[in-house]
Design a protein around this motif. Structure first.
Motif, PDB file in Angstrom:
ATOM      1  N   ARG A   1       0.834  -1.201   0.000  1.00  0.00           N
ATOM      2  CA  ARG A   1       0.000   0.000   0.000  1.00  0.00           C
ATOM      3  C   ARG A   1       0.865   1.247   0.000  1.00  0.00           C
ATOM      4  NH1 ARG A   1      -5.782   0.605   2.527  1.00  0.00           N
ATOM      5  NH2 ARG A   1      -5.938  -0.930   0.863  1.00  0.00           N
ATOM      6  N   HIS A   2       0.608   2.074  -0.973  1.00  0.00           N
ATOM      7  CA  HIS A   2       1.362   3.321  -1.109  1.00  0.00           C
ATOM      8  C   HIS A   2       0.371   4.369  -1.583  1.00  0.00           C
ATOM      9  CE1 HIS A   2       4.373   6.208  -2.324  1.00  0.00           C
ATOM     10  NE2 HIS A   2       3.956   6.162  -3.569  1.00  0.00           N
ATOM     11  N   GLN A   3       0.373   5.494  -0.926  1.00  0.00           N
ATOM     12  CA  GLN A   3      -0.550   6.570  -1.270  1.00  0.00           C
ATOM     13  C   GLN A   3      -1.968   6.048  -1.441  1.00  0.00           C
ATOM     14  OE1 GLN A   3       0.948   9.019  -4.446  1.00  0.00           O
ATOM     15  NE2 GLN A   3       2.479   9.869  -3.062  1.00  0.00           N
ATOM     16  N   GLY A   4      -2.379   5.200  -0.508  1.00  0.00           N
ATOM     17  CA  GLY A   4      -3.772   4.793  -0.478  1.00  0.00           C
ATOM     18  C   GLY A   4      -4.144   3.730  -1.490  1.00  0.00           C
ATOM     19  N   ARG A   5      -3.158   3.248  -2.232  1.00  0.00           N
ATOM     20  CA  ARG A   5      -3.499   2.243  -3.223  1.00  0.00           C
ATOM     21  C   ARG A   5      -2.621   1.022  -3.038  1.00  0.00           C
ATOM     22  NH1 ARG A   5      -2.262   2.704  -9.620  1.00  0.00           N
ATOM     23  NH2 ARG A   5      -2.294   0.448  -9.834  1.00  0.00           N
ATOM     24  N   ASP A   6      -3.193  -0.152  -3.282  1.00  0.00           N
ATOM     25  CA  ASP A   6      -2.398  -1.371  -3.215  1.00  0.00           C
ATOM     26  C   ASP A   6      -1.721  -1.579  -4.562  1.00  0.00           C
ATOM     27  OD1 ASP A   6      -3.059  -1.982  -0.604  1.00  0.00           O
ATOM     28  OD2 ASP A   6      -4.919  -2.961  -1.194  1.00  0.00           O
ATOM     29  N   TYR A   7      -0.418  -1.424  -4.579  1.00  0.00           N
ATOM     30  CA  TYR A   7       0.324  -1.569  -5.826  1.00  0.00           C
ATOM     31  C   TYR A   7       0.806  -3.003  -6.001  1.00  0.00           C
ATOM     32  CZ  TYR A   7       0.527   3.426  -6.794  1.00  0.00           C
ATOM     33  OH  TYR A   7       0.211   4.713  -7.103  1.00  0.00           O
TER      34      TYR A   7
END
Lengths: 483, 1203
Positions: A462-468
């Motif tokens: 999770r980075h900046q609110g998104r699961d990459y």
């Protein structure tokens, strides 16, 4: 047990990664955490999101041919093109697709058949056609799984390599090796998890960038560690002149004791993590020179890789080191061979490049095989894209150049759960378009992760609110490539 | 502890939302805090803002949709969980029914999560707007029981939460710890022992009040030099991360570029306490401010810091999109705390930002005067266009003076001398008469295009091209002439209103490239009699300078080279003159068939209106024509063992071309591994010092094609650094083996040229250092050099600017007074250029005169604009709107951001300050205030700070003062196992969060404590110690950041934020210690702990050197070992060691003393690390022993951390 260590054990995996990802003051690296848990906890899934499946391969050796080798002159055999020498590439094939700024202005697109002879080598299907440039590789054709239908979105080197390494053309994402380090953790307490080696090429060299082995938004402990052929093999590995190993031990003992007091004074678990990391660094100072010292390799082994294997910095020597790294449990071993960007004078330059890699690669596969390592080591050979069938610049019977071609190219895999001695995917008569079973870069990544026991849709951060993911929102496992 | 009921009650009232109330009556759930995160993570992907992915028309992020009846069911029935389909679906064990569906890969809801949803529905399912999208209102400051503890409102918010949790704050930290904490947080450097002592003395003063002493020190660090500048340097570093500041382009060549003036602007802004609204406005839109100052325009470079490409094959449109996306995404992350880039390809999955809204925001940033693909340049100090020159005051004075002198000279020059006009007319008449120049009448017969364009003959004898404009074309124009003995062919390219901007070319920008011109003469009497007309010499009035586009390139059949007329930049007509090697023209009349080929790589670059004529010139006239040349090409360097070997060895380019044609320079030949082709180099020119040939022991070749109108002997003067060998047509004609530097053209050379093309190759053999050459033709007295060639054209064929240039050419040649002035002007121009080359420059924002049209890009792809969805500039509706009175540009955007209605900007900014001081933001996800971001630990505190920040005039220093004077800040950093069970991450701040220093601080501290640090605010980036070869390993051979040339003197010891930042290979130790690569915006750094860090801290040359100098500094003090060890220890950790610690240090010291006393060679080796001179009068063994002790102390966790 110290109460904090107890608490460390209570950390859930999810919370742990949140901590690490948010860069919170007491962020714990996986290795740091492993140290807190003690060595036995290393394999525990607490420290890593994976594996999700029973892994077929424990590690990857990724041979990246930087600059993009010509599939037409190496592996994608198109005997029919001989008849079409200097004919214009038909519009029905060209289909108006975008070209780079280097040939988009060309008046003609004359077909340049490969001037090299191809030989059929036995494999587990109807044989593999391999060009005379790679005779040694022909000898191990039974191990190789060719993918003739790779395609990519990028048309230039920087975005192309970035895409192959990180699943995205623009800078900013973690590289494959970083994902693996994050996903599976380390299997050797004395060496980095992700090691990169670079060989300077013999032709037109494109730039490399630290981002290709960077960790993007993953914690930087997951970034690739460059093993260098000159100077310290690992940056800052060697103690300063005049400092002996015993001196370092003496200094470490002092620092360790003082830090131990600091840990008690502050109750900050990071302090003990740092003590552990310093000890590991101290061990690395031994284990890395031991790794790079190939003087103990017997002649039979050196003969497999060829005479350059003892010459630091050559591709042969990198291949030999790759095996030594694999033996020591390093997860992701990446070799860059620079210099495949043959826009002009291709026949001359590709000969040099191919000669530099052919025997070492074949030797590596044989060596892994005879040591029983190949089945657990996934080997990938690839460029960032392919090259055009039409000639860039002057075309003669013995000279031509080729521009970048993202629409189709050949890569091959071997070992680690890959179906050996096979080929997958087909291109048209011009090696210009894929006619059967296209494989996207994301598919390749998904398939490789699968063999490593990782579900590419679940290996997320999770980075900046998104699961990459490495595969962004794409990718599918290609079952035909699996043994 | 005695509670005071009245205060407790007040606290409960004002804190109804946040305080846990007594057990048994659970506090009502809040959608925003408790529920949304669950729905967002598990449901919104398919039932959220993204219209493209929405299933079943159901949105669970808006009440209307969630509570609407569909198919006889309600997803949510407020107050009735049992009737709510949502709850049934998330609770189901049936895989076909269960939400989220198994194939989505999302986890099912946990029991706890399900219970929250159930309770929330039961309590009425009240939706709330997302907290951060509602403008903050100043909340009341809560009352607390221990009011005396609270130093300021920050403490009251923190204490109220602690009291609610029943936790007491930690005691105040030790004064020595505190002052080090403050110094590091505000200035990035630790206090010296003397400064610590001064602080302790202040505290011990008889009438001292601790809080006042503390405040005074805070003021001192924020306001007094040298602290104020250090504060700026400390504050700038995270801002450089956020703004992705670096010194190279990042892609492909990763070429150097100048941006440090922008970095210095940031430093000045922090030092001078620039209000944050101004800080924001000038960086977003400094260039758009009325009467923008240089400083404001420099600030706008914030949005030029992104990576750029110069990769040859790159597609410009693609990168223009990437640049604008980066600007939009970075601006949104840094100022709004939003991950807007997610909406590039589709509607945002979680936040209410539609794809269209992304492109509305993006369109603020996509109309910049910039190329998508930057040209490669060897100048490592260049700034990419658009840029701004910012002369230093002394440079400006010097330039003004030079310009004034130049203007005066120019003014005098423009006045003709008496009698000059008549003399000139008579000269021209003589040239024509003696030269046998005549222009007999020719008649246009026909014109055809083989590519399908329409060619129409015009009354003025020209041919107008219209109709289709194929990529490549060929025009065949036939003329009739009765004349014989013709040698000249004249091509006039005329302007026409039907072309772009009335230029001469038919391409989109009005430019044209003639790839070749050939001609054939056909007898009118007997059309079977034809002779080819060999054109061997060419001249044109304009030639595009940024490639080899000279007119001589049209003489051969090669299509990759041609004559480019530069019409996209310079308007007006064009003229070119060609000479044939033999006279042509038949008795009885001739049809002259001229073929103009437009086959270059530049599609549709066709001259649109051409007039041709043929003329005569006599032998004398031909002799007066100068040689014509191609541009200079370069190949090399070819490394050699020695200067002599470089001179002796033939590396290939001097040899005749492979095809045996000795007159050719073979541009397609590779002279060796590593891509050794002849390539054009626009910096090379005649009559000047070309002093930037590759350095080293090597040979470099420069070459060009020379076209002689007649066979003749040519003369020139050559200067080289060092030796040279000159080859003409493959034969050596001159040479000199010498070791020298480049000064003037000293060596006369003479050689024979054949008619037509000759290859001229100059080999520069260099014995070390820089190489270079000068080439100056020696013109004969009567030569028509340069523009004077125009004198033989018919007057009617001379475009106006050429007519003026001919006059200038004549005056230069024949008026000594004029020449003197012109030389003075040339000298002044050179002086001006020399000053300008040193003028700092920096990249800035500059709007296009006409903004680009912006469309939604389908799936975010540059080549898939959705023409049906044009967008206008605006901000996402969820955040408000731009008032009509605001300009619809970046300035209006900045106004909107800094207006009181903006919900995010102040919160995001104060949160980042909080994070800087307390390690974690009030909102932990400081880069994401959207719906996936975390709920603030102290929501009211954040809002209070945000409003305070804005209302107090956006003062950053004021906010920092508030934070660091709080009691919260002054707590001990000893962690508390009891609280940690409940608050593992110390979000309540019941102790002060201890933290490792940032990469830059670790290096700076080592330099500072040793006394090596060279302090100087701002300036160009510097190159300190770095292991050899790192850049080489990754860079392209041609890259100007391939070789790392270490700086010297003070450059080695500047603060780390001045270190030259090559993106493809950032400073290794900083990178290892978690500095980002600066390729993209980084709001906060992850902190890791790796063995590679330990290795760097032990063995990096610059840190070892610092240990050694720190050791020397310590040894030069008076006192015994114990005293010295104490000072050394204190310098690094800020703390006075106790007796047992000193004893332990002394033990190791004694060990190393013994070791180095008996191994003085090792001691020598160790102390010689680095270039800082050794201190006089110290024993090396002693220095070596202390070096290792100092290194150990610098490596202590206590030194590396801020407690």
């Amino acid at each position: 047990m110290h109460p904090f260590e107890q608490r460390g054990l209570d950390l859930t995996r999810r919370r742990f990664f949140r901590l690490a990802g948010a860069g919170f003051g007491a962020a714990l690296g996986t290795t740091a955490l492993a140290s807190i848990f003690g060595e036995s906890a290393r394999a525990d899934t607490i420290a890593t999101p994976g594996p999700h499946f029973r892994p077929k391969a424990k590690r990857v050796i990724y041979l990246h041919m930087e600059g993009a080798p010509s599939q037409i002159d190496l592996f994608d055999y198109k005997p029919g093109l001989r008849e079409r020498f200097d004919e214009d590439l038909p519009d029905s094939i060209r289909q108006g697709q975008r070209l780079t700024g280097m040939t988009s202005g060309q008046a003609r697109f004359p077909v340049a058949p490969s001037m090299f002879k191809f030989t059929r080598y036995e494999n587990n299907q109807d044989g593999a056609w391999i060009s005379e440039l790679m005779p040694h590789l022909g000898g191990v054709a039974g191990e190789l799984c060719f993918v003739h239908s790779m395609r990519t979105e990028a048309i230039n080197h920087e975005p192309g390599i970035t895409f192959f390494q990180t699943g995205n053309q623009q800078p900013g994402r973690p590289s494959f090796g970083s994902w693996m380090s994050y996903g599976l953790g380390s299997a050797n307490a004395n060496l980095p998890t992700f090691v990169v080696m670079i060989t300077q090429g013999l032709g037109n060299m494109q730039a490399l960038s630290a981002r290709f082995w960077g960790s993007g938004f993953l914690p930087s402990e997951h970034q690739g560690c460059k093993l260098r052929s000159a100077g310290d093999p690992v940056l800052f590995l060697g103690d300063p002149k005049g400092v002996a190993r015993a001196d370092r031990r003496e200094m470490l003992d002092l620092v360790g004791e003082m830090n131990e007091r600091e840990a008690e004074r502050t109750l900050d678990p990071e302090v003990r993590a740092r003590i552990a990391q310093a000890e590991m660094a101290y061990r690395m100072q031994m284990s890395v020179p031991d790794l790079t010292d190939v003087s103990g390799e017997d002649d039979e082994t050196i003969d497999l890789y060829g005479p350059d294997a003892r010459k630091p910095g050559t591709f042969a020597s990198s291949c030999l080191l790759a095996r030594r790294l694999a033996e020591r449990g390093v997860r992701f071993i990446q070799l860059y061979m620079r210099g495949w960007d043959q826009h002009g004078e291709l026949p001359k330059e590709i000969r040099l490049q191919a000669a530099a890699v052919d025997q070492p690669i074949a030797g590596l596969l044989k060596d892994l095989r005879r040591r029983g390592l190949l089945d657990e080591t996934l080997v990938l050979w690839s460029g960032e894209f392919g090259r055009t069938v039409y000639s860039q610049g002057t075309l003669t019977a013995t000279n031509y150049g080729r521009d970048h071609h993202p629409r189709c190219f050949t890569t091959w895999l071997a070992g680690g759960g890959i179906r050996p001695g096979t080929a997958y995917g087909k291109t048209d008569d011009y090696s210009y378009n894929i006619v059967e079973n296209p494989v996207e870069v994301h598919d390749l990544h998904a398939t490789m992760l699968r063999l490593l026991g990782l579900d590419h849709t679940k290996l997320t951060y999770r980075h900046q609110g998104r699961d990459y993911r490495l595969t962004d929102v794409f990718g599918r496992v290609v079952p035909e490539l699996l043994a | 502890m005695a509670l005071r009921p009245s205060l407790l009650a007040a606290a409960a009232l004002s804190f109804a939302g946040a305080l846990a109330t007594s057990p048994g009556t659970p506090e009502p759930l809040r959608y925003d805090r408790d529920v949304r995160a669950i729905l967002s993570d598990r449901c919104f992907r398919c039932h959220g803002p993204d219209a493209g992915k929405r299933q079943a028309e159901l949105r669970l992020d808006v009440a209307e949709s969630a509570t609407a009846l569909r198919d006889g069911k309600w997803a949510i029935v407020p107050g009735d969980p049992e009737q709510s389909e949502l709850l049934r679906r998330v609770s189901s064990t049936d895989e076909d029914v269960r939400m989220p569906p198994p194939k989505s890969g999302r986890r099912p809801l946990s029991d706890e999560e399900r219970d929250i949803v159930r309770r929330w529905i039961a309590e009425g399912a009240r939706y709330e707007p997302h907290w951060s999208f509602v403008a903050p209102v100043r909340p009341p400051v809560p009352a607390v029981k221990e009011a005396a503890w609270a130093q300021n409102p920050v403490d009251r918010f923190i204490r109220a939460k602690l009291e609610a949790e029943g936790v007491a704050p930690s005691p105040e930290a030790e004064p020595e710890t505190l002052i080090r904490r403050l110094f590091l947080d505000l200035t990035g450097l630790p206090p010296t022992p003397e400064e610590s002592d001064a602080f302790l003395a202040d505290l011990r003063a008889p009438d001292a009040i601790g809080d006042d002493v503390w405040s005074r020190w805070v003021e001192k660090l924020l306001g007094d030099e040298p602290y104020r500048s250090r504060y700026a340097e400390r504050m700038a570093t995270p801002w450089l991360d956020a703004a992705r500041y670096a010194d190279t382009c990042g892609i492909h060549m990763d070429a150097g570029r100048q941006m440090w003036l922008w970095r210095d602007w940031v430093l000045a802004a922090y030092r001078d306490g620039m209000p944050f609204d101004q800080f924001l406005t000038e960086q977003l839109a400094g260039d758009l401010l009325p009467n923008a100052t240089d400083a404001q325009r420099i600030a706008s470079g914030f949005n030029r810091n992104h990576v750029t490409t110069d990769e040859g094959g790159a597609i410009a449109e693609e990168y223009l999109v990437e640049y604008a996306v980066d600007r939009a995404a970075t601006t949104a992350s840094v100022f709004l705390g939003l991950t807007m880039g997610c909406a590039r390809c589709h509607d945002h999955k979680f936040d209410p930002i539609a794809q269209e809204e992304f492109y509305r925001f993006y369109s603020f940033f996509d109309s910049i005067e910039e190329p998508g693909l930057y040209a490669q340049s060897t100048d490592a100090n260049r700034a990419l266009e658009p840029f701004l020159d910012v002369p230093r005051p002394e440079q400006k004075t010097e330039l003004d003076a030079l310009h004034a002198k130049r203007d005066a000279e120019q003014h005098a020059l423009d006045v003709p001398e008496p009698g000059e006009d008549a003399a000139r007319e008579s000269y021209f008449a003589t040239v024509l008469a003696d030269g046998g120049v005549e222009w007999p009448e020719t008649k246009l017969v026909s014109a055809v295009s083989t590519g399908g364009a329409t060619l129409t003959t015009q009354g003025d004898g020209s041919v107008l091209v219209s109709g289709p404009n194929p990529d490549q074309d060929e025009h065949v124009i036939a003329l009739h002439t009765d004349a014989k003995g013709l040698r000249l062919l004249l091509l006039e390219a005329l302007q026409d209103p039907s072309f772009y901007d009335g230029r001469v070319g038919r391409s989109d920008n009005g430019n044209a490239v003639l790839s070749s011109i050939t001609a054939e003469a056909v007898s009118t009497v007997d059309p079977a009699r034809t002779t080819p007309v060999h054109l061997v010499w060419a001249w044109a009035d304009h030639e595009q300078p940024d490639g080899d586009f000279r007119a001589v390139n049209a003489l051969d059949a090669r299509d990759d080279l041609g004559w480019a007329v530069d019409a996209h930049r310079v308007p007006g007509g064009r003229v070119a003159l060609f000479v044939a090697d033999e006279p042509f023209g038949f008795e009885g009349g001739t049809e002259l068939r001229v073929t103009l080929r437009y086959q270059s790589p530049y599609a549709r670059h066709v001259l649109g209106r051409v007039r041709l004529s043929a003329g005569r010139i006599g032998a004398a006239g031909l002799e007066r024509l100068p040689v014509a040349t191609s541009a200079w090409y370069l190949v090399g360097p070819f490394p050699a063992e020695s200067g002599h070997a470089a001179f002796e060895t033939a590396f290939g380019p001097e040899l005749p071309a492979a095809d045996g044609v000795a007159t050719r320079i073979d541009l397609s030949k590779n002279f060796g591994a590593g891509n050794q082709y002849w390539h054009f180099d626009e910096t090379l020119a005649d009559d000047k010092a070309n002093g930037a040939l590759p350095a080293g022991v090597n040979a470099t070749y420069v070459g060009r094609r020379v076209f002689a109108p007649t066979a003749r002997r040519a003369e020139a003067e050559v200067g080289t650094d060092d030796g040279f060998r000159l080859f003409v047509g493959g034969a050596e004609v001159a040479g000199k083996e010498v070791d020298r530097s480049l000064t003037t053209a000293t060596d006369p050379v003479a050689f024979d040229l054949s008619t037509g093309e000759n290859a001229l190759v100059l080999k520069d053999a260099n014995s070390g250092g820089q190489a270079g050459f000068i080439w100056a033709w020696k013109h004969r007295a009567d030569e028509l050099s340069g523009d004077l060639v125009g004198a033989i054209l018919p007057v009617s064929a001379r475009p106006p600017d050429l007519a003026a240039r001919i006059v200038r050419g004549w005056r230069t040649a024949y008026s000594p007074a004029y020449r003197l002035r012109a030389e003075r002007i040339a000298k002044l121009d050179a002086d001006i250029a020399a000053v300008e080359a040193l003028v700092p420059r920096t990249m800035v924002m500059k709007e296009l005169a006409v903004p680009r049209e912006t469309f939604v890009l389908q799936r975010g792809r540059y080549d898939h604009p959705d023409k049906a969805r044009p967008v206008t500039r605006g901000v996402p509706a969820a955040l408000g709107s731009l008032p009509d009175t605001f300009p619809k540009d970046r300035l209006g955007l900045a106004q909107w951001m800094t207006s009181p209605e903006n919900p995010l900007v102040a919160r995001v900014a104060v949160n980042r300050l909080w994070e800087q001081v307390f390690g974690t933001g009030v909102v932990r996800t400081s880069e994401d205030f959207g719906m996936q971001g975390e709920w603030p630990s102290h929501p009211e505190l954040l809002d209070w700070l945000a409003v305070e920040f804005r209302e107090s005039g956006w003062s950053v220093k004021r906010m920092l003062r508030l934070l660091v004077t709080s009691r919260t800040y002054r707590q001990s950093s000893r962690a508390r196992p009891d609280v940690r069970e409940r608050d593992p991450d110390d979000r309540w701040l019941s102790w002060f969060p201890r933290r490792r220093l940032a990469a830059e601080q670790i290096r700076d501290q080592a330099l500072y404590t040793s006394g090596l640090l060279v302090e100087s605010l701002g300036g160009a980036s510097v190159k300190p110690y770095q292991p050899d070869g790192l850049w080489n390993e990754v860079a392209m051979v041609q890259s100007n950041t391939r070789a790392y040339v270490r700086g010297s003197g003070g450059d080695l010891w500047r603060r780390s934020l001045y270190t030259y930042w090559k993106r493809a290979c950032p400073p290794p130790t900083l990178l290892t210690l978690d500095a980002p690569t600066r390729e993209f915006c980084t709001i906060h750094r992850a902190q890791t702990n790796t063995p590679l860090q330990a290795l760097a801290l032990w063995n990096d040359e610059q840190l070892v050197e610092a240990s050694r100098v720190l050791a020397e500094r310590t040894l030069l003090r008076t006192g015994g070992d114990g005293e010295k060890l104490a000072v050394l220890f204190r310098r690094c950790t800020g703390r006075t060691p106790d007796a047992s610690e000193i004893a332990r240090l002394a033990e190791t010291l004694a060990h190393f003393r013994r070791r180095y006393a008996s191994a003085r060679g090792d001691a020598y080796d160790l102390v010689r690390t680095g270039t800082a001179p050794l201190a006089d009068g110290l024993d090396v063994a002693e220095v070596a022993a202390w070096t290792l002790v100092a290194g150990a102390i610098l490596n202590l966790d206590e030194s590396l951390s801020r407690s």
